[in-house]
Motif scaffolding. Sequence first.
Motif, PDB file in Angstrom:
ATOM      1  N   UNK A 113       0.837  -1.204   0.000  1.00 29.95           N
ATOM      2  CA  UNK A 113       0.000   0.000   0.000  1.00 29.95           C
ATOM      3  C   UNK A 113       0.871   1.252   0.000  1.00 29.95           C
ATOM      4  N   UNK A 114       0.518   2.191  -0.872  1.00 33.66           N
ATOM      5  CA  UNK A 114       1.291   3.419  -0.998  1.00 33.66           C
ATOM      6  C   UNK A 114       2.436   3.317  -1.989  1.00 33.66           C
ATOM      7  N   UNK A 115       2.779   2.099  -2.403  1.00 33.67           N
ATOM      8  CA  UNK A 115       3.868   1.905  -3.367  1.00 33.67           C
ATOM      9  C   UNK A 115       3.359   1.352  -4.703  1.00 33.67           C
ATOM     10  N   UNK A 116       2.326   0.514  -4.667  1.00 33.83           N
ATOM     11  CA  UNK A 116       1.798  -0.123  -5.869  1.00 33.83           C
ATOM     12  C   UNK A 116       0.456   0.507  -6.228  1.00 33.83           C
ATOM     13  N   UNK A 117       0.187   0.601  -7.527  1.00 33.29           N
ATOM     14  CA  UNK A 117      -1.083   1.126  -8.013  1.00 33.29           C
ATOM     15  C   UNK A 117      -1.575   0.270  -9.165  1.00 33.29           C
ATOM     16  N   UNK A 118      -2.796  -0.203  -9.058  1.00 30.68           N
ATOM     17  CA  UNK A 118      -3.421  -0.978 -10.131  1.00 30.68           C
ATOM     18  C   UNK A 118      -4.363  -0.072 -10.905  1.00 30.68           C
ATOM     19  N   UNK A 119      -4.379  -0.244 -12.222  1.00 34.70           N
ATOM     20  CA  UNK A 119      -5.251   0.577 -13.062  1.00 34.70           C
ATOM     21  C   UNK A 119      -5.558  -0.189 -14.336  1.00 34.70           C
ATOM     22  N   UNK A 120      -6.502   0.331 -15.111  1.00 30.86           N
ATOM     23  CA  UNK A 120      -6.817  -0.332 -16.375  1.00 30.86           C
ATOM     24  C   UNK A 120      -7.025   0.702 -17.463  1.00 30.86           C
ATOM     25  N   UNK A 121      -6.731   0.318 -18.674  1.00 27.07           N
ATOM     26  CA  UNK A 121      -7.007   1.119 -19.868  1.00 27.07           C
ATOM     27  C   UNK A 121      -7.943   0.277 -20.726  1.00 27.07           C
ATOM     28  N   UNK A 122      -9.226   0.607 -20.696  1.00 33.42           N
ATOM     29  CA  UNK A 122     -10.200  -0.205 -21.413  1.00 33.42           C
ATOM     30  C   UNK A 122      -9.971  -0.172 -22.925  1.00 33.42           C
ATOM     31  N   UNK A 123      -9.502   0.947 -23.425  1.00 29.96           N
ATOM     32  CA  UNK A 123      -9.276   1.056 -24.872  1.00 29.96           C
ATOM     33  C   UNK A 123      -8.188   0.092 -25.336  1.00 29.96           C
ATOM     34  N   UNK A 124      -7.256  -0.209 -24.434  1.00 25.81           N
ATOM     35  CA  UNK A 124      -6.161  -1.115 -24.769  1.00 25.81           C
ATOM     36  C   UNK A 124      -6.364  -2.505 -24.198  1.00 25.81           C
ATOM     37  N   UNK A 125      -7.488  -2.727 -23.532  1.00 27.28           N
ATOM     38  CA  UNK A 125      -7.736  -4.033 -22.899  1.00 27.28           C
ATOM     39  C   UNK A 125      -6.550  -4.462 -22.043  1.00 27.28           C
ATOM     40  N   UNK A 126      -6.054  -3.533 -21.266  1.00 26.18           N
ATOM     41  CA  UNK A 126      -4.839  -3.793 -20.491  1.00 26.18           C
ATOM     42  C   UNK A 126      -5.009  -3.304 -19.054  1.00 26.18           C
ATOM     43  N   UNK A 127      -4.528  -4.103 -18.144  1.00 28.50           N
ATOM     44  CA  UNK A 127      -4.477  -3.751 -16.730  1.00 28.50           C
ATOM     45  C   UNK A 127      -3.012  -3.570 -16.353  1.00 28.50           C
TER      46      UNK A 127
END
Length: 122
Positions: A63-77
């Motif tokens: 926590x505070x170091x890692x960040x999860x995100x997604x780009x739906x246009x690229x179908x990528x997490x």
Amino acid sequence: QVQLVESGGGLVQAGDSLRLSCATSGRNFYVMGWFRQAPGKESEFVAFLGRNGVSTYYPDSVKGRFTISRDNAKNTVYLQMNSLKPEDTAVYYCAASLRGVDVTTRAGYDYWGQGTQVTVSS
């Protein structure tokens, strides 16, 4: 058939950053997670991203170091990892959940990638 393909792992020094990518096939509305497994250790949950792409959850270890995100246009997490430590060394796996329950456990996920190695030297 859902396919998950991770990339972005490598060898870095302590304090460096890495961004892992998980290319997904099929739909975008899975609940997504990242896990890691170090040699001789059990699999560890490291990040959760809700179906809405906004809700996240991390264990205290990242926590505070890692960040999860997604780009739906690229179908990528993505998993952005900052301030890496030697104890972050592991094979990292992304996973997709259809049900969105028990999302901090391996049992909560239906599909898995092949993994990407992250090695952090001191």
